[in-house]
Motif scaffolding. Sequence first.
Motif, PDB file in Angstrom:
ATOM      1  N   ARG B  20     -50.515  11.344 -13.443  1.00 44.43           N
ATOM      2  CA  ARG B  20     -50.392  12.644 -12.786  1.00 44.43           C
ATOM      3  C   ARG B  20     -51.748  13.098 -12.261  1.00 44.43           C
ATOM      4  NH1 ARG B  20     -49.597  17.285 -16.711  1.00 44.43           N
ATOM      5  NH2 ARG B  20     -47.716  16.254 -17.406  1.00 44.43           N
ATOM      6  N   ILE B 291     -51.495  23.880  -3.881  1.00 42.98           N
ATOM      7  CA  ILE B 291     -50.156  24.161  -4.403  1.00 42.98           C
ATOM      8  C   ILE B 291     -49.732  23.040  -5.351  1.00 42.98           C
ATOM      9  CG2 ILE B 291     -47.737  24.410  -3.731  1.00 42.98           C
ATOM     10  CD1 ILE B 291     -48.773  25.768  -1.174  1.00 42.98           C
ATOM     11  N   LEU B 292     -50.107  21.808  -5.016  1.00 42.62           N
ATOM     12  CA  LEU B 292     -49.820  20.694  -5.919  1.00 42.62           C
ATOM     13  C   LEU B 292     -50.501  20.912  -7.265  1.00 42.62           C
ATOM     14  CD1 LEU B 292     -50.010  17.478  -3.738  1.00 42.62           C
ATOM     15  CD2 LEU B 292     -48.055  18.433  -4.918  1.00 42.62           C
ATOM     16  N   MET B 294     -51.216  23.711  -8.591  1.00 40.08           N
ATOM     17  CA  MET B 294     -50.467  24.745  -9.317  1.00 40.08           C
ATOM     18  C   MET B 294     -49.257  24.121 -10.004  1.00 40.08           C
ATOM     19  SD  MET B 294     -49.080  28.392  -8.049  1.00 40.08           S
ATOM     20  CE  MET B 294     -48.050  27.953  -6.708  1.00 40.08           C
ATOM     21  N   ASN B 295     -48.564  23.278  -9.262  1.00 36.77           N
ATOM     22  CA  ASN B 295     -47.378  22.622  -9.797  1.00 36.77           C
ATOM     23  C   ASN B 295     -47.730  21.777 -11.026  1.00 36.77           C
ATOM     24  OD1 ASN B 295     -44.811  21.741  -9.936  1.00 36.77           O
ATOM     25  ND2 ASN B 295     -44.966  20.276  -8.252  1.00 36.77           N
ATOM     26  N   VAL B 296     -48.782  20.960 -10.870  1.00 36.69           N
ATOM     27  CA  VAL B 296     -49.200  20.084 -11.962  1.00 36.69           C
ATOM     28  C   VAL B 296     -49.615  20.899 -13.186  1.00 36.69           C
ATOM     29  CG1 VAL B 296     -51.110  18.595 -12.646  1.00 36.69           C
ATOM     30  CG2 VAL B 296     -49.808  18.071 -10.604  1.00 36.69           C
ATOM     31  N   LEU B 298     -48.633  23.922 -13.951  1.00 41.12           N
ATOM     32  CA  LEU B 298     -47.466  24.565 -14.570  1.00 41.12           C
ATOM     33  C   LEU B 298     -46.763  23.570 -15.493  1.00 41.12           C
ATOM     34  CD1 LEU B 298     -45.957  26.685 -11.661  1.00 41.12           C
ATOM     35  CD2 LEU B 298     -46.865  27.512 -13.834  1.00 41.12           C
ATOM     36  N   ILE B 299     -46.654  22.323 -15.026  1.00 40.25           N
ATOM     37  CA  ILE B 299     -46.044  21.295 -15.889  1.00 40.25           C
ATOM     38  C   ILE B 299     -46.894  21.115 -17.137  1.00 40.25           C
ATOM     39  CG2 ILE B 299     -45.459  18.847 -16.048  1.00 40.25           C
ATOM     40  CD1 ILE B 299     -44.941  18.943 -13.012  1.00 40.25           C
ATOM     41  N   SER B 329     -58.105  23.172 -13.526  1.00 44.03           N
ATOM     42  CA  SER B 329     -57.803  23.194 -12.082  1.00 44.03           C
ATOM     43  C   SER B 329     -59.070  22.946 -11.269  1.00 44.03           C
ATOM     44  CB  SER B 329     -57.219  24.546 -11.677  1.00 44.03           C
ATOM     45  OG  SER B 329     -56.155  24.886 -12.489  1.00 44.03           O
ATOM     46  N   PRO B 385     -50.751  29.395 -13.334  1.00 41.58           N
ATOM     47  CA  PRO B 385     -50.465  28.645 -14.551  1.00 41.58           C
ATOM     48  C   PRO B 385     -51.368  29.065 -15.718  1.00 41.58           C
ATOM     49  CG  PRO B 385     -50.863  27.142 -12.713  1.00 41.58           C
ATOM     50  CD  PRO B 385     -51.132  28.507 -12.225  1.00 41.58           C
TER      51      PRO B 385
END
Lengths: 228, 401
Positions: B20, B291-292, B294-296, B298-299, B329, B385
């Motif tokens: 990831r 944005i990616l 942020m997604n990562v 959040l996971i 981040s 996140p």
Amino acid sequence: MKTIRLENIRRIFQVGDETVHALHGVTLDISKGEYIAIMGPSGSGKSTLLNILGLLDRPNAGLYQLENVDTTELSDLQQAEVRRHKIGFVFQFFHLIPRLTAAENVELPLILAGVDPKQRKQRVTATLEGLGLADRARHRPDQLSGGQRQRVAIARATIMKPAMILADEPTGNLDRVSGNDVVKTIEALNQGGMTVVMVTHDPELGQRARRMIQMVDGQITSDSGGQV
Amino acid sequence: MRFGDLSRFCMRALAGYPLRTSLMLLAMAIGVSSVVVLTALGEGARRYVAGQFTSLGTHLLIVLPGRSETTGGPPPMTGDTPRDLTVEDALALKRSSAVHKVAPIMVGSAPVSHKGLEREVTILGSTSELYEIRDLSMAQGKFLPPGDVSRAEAICVIGHKVKNELFGNESPLGRIVRIGERRFRIIGVTAPKGQSLGLDMSDVVVIPVASAEALFNRSSLFRILVQARDRDAIGRAKQAIADTIRNRHDGEDDVTVITQDALLATFDRIFKALTLAIGGIAAISLVVAGILIMNVMLIAVSQRTSEIGLLKALGAPGPQILRLFLTESALLSLVGAAGGLVLSVGGCLLIRRIFPDFPVSAPSWSPVAAVGVALASGLIFGVLPARKAARLDPVASLSQR
């Protein structure tokens, strides 16, 4: 000497439309160096009581004095400070961080507190040696047995030299032999002067404590020691 | 928590999910390198054009027949010309003190032949002053000699490409070539100089302007090149040219005068704006990478819920958890950006290898801006996140296994 004083503690959860009284007016005094087992059926509020003692949860009503400080009036930051220095947690599922070695897991509270790195190494080594884990320092949790994992967790809980250890079913996930090891480790800490509060299902374990508290439906029904 | 410990803890956390993390770094690296490489291309185009203009000569003014009404518009290549621009006009310009040199230029195309070899070549009719105005240099022989402009001498100077094609390795000096129906003696070969403004000086034959008038049977000039005395005289020269031509053309402003500097400045502005624009478009990919992130993250927060609960139980307050996740981040975007810079250096080298004439080089602001935007988007999209992590209830998070 009373270090902890709980007075008429209430904790209410809202589950859907239903209001659950997890703690229903609990009053309790704990002196320094006591060894207490809290027992009771599941849902009796013993874990909630432990969480409130550990400042992980705030009561809806009541007074909680820790070393003469009213903790309910502390801010979140101040509560975190108290947890860091005065309270050590031991969990049923150990809660070790899987990517870190045993030594690094034990070092974590010192890192969070910003202790000098040189001093940290010394204290970690000393604590691990004290619990007979020196040869496991560089192992990751998945390379350790259950009993070893729990003793690493105990090392982590005690490295800041807290006044009180809170243990939630510390043997609940262990076989009998390693469970016994863990209990002996905790009792040794108690003999060293640390206050120990342990939540357990196991009556045999409860018997070993000097003071036993029974809880049912959010209330204390019996207390073998120190009725104040 | 000490800064070193903070970043090491975050590094370990990121290293715990190698796939990831590396995909995330790749996304950030592609974003940063596309910004840098695209702005390098834009800057390369700007330098290329600037180079073309300076190879044209210095302090240059170009007089074109016809009037362009808008300033800064394209020069009228095929405008309606009420009056021709003539050699006499060009000579009249020399009277101004601001004007240093004047070269009338007549352009035509004619077959050039020598011993059975024949080629269609662009013929420039001009004077000796073209040599200095265009900053030419000679490979062999001499350029057109100064003297009476109205004398149609049968001499020519050939570009070095023309020389190679008609003479090969032989020396062409003193030889006679046939241009159209006339015969010219070769007196010089120009040294290779490269293209400037679409006219390859090595692929032309230069003859005296009077000879060109006779050869093409017309008197209208393609343009007049004027060299001002110095940089400060460019404005006066422009005014003098306009006045002189107006007087000679019955009071009509029927020529356009372009100064090289103005033209250069216009192109410079256009290419700078273009570079900024493509840089901006590429920067969108950085926002996507944000944005990616942020997604990562959040996971990561939901995967590491119990770890967050533990950290809280160990006495880490909310702000510290917030810092931890924001640092993760920031590390993702910084390491990704560093990778992107390496990628872009490779990309620029590759482009330079494929197009050696094209001066690709990133403007100094672009890597700085790219890394800045990468870091900013990582931090901004990391806030959500991180706040989620900081606000987790410790009891609930610890009950997750």
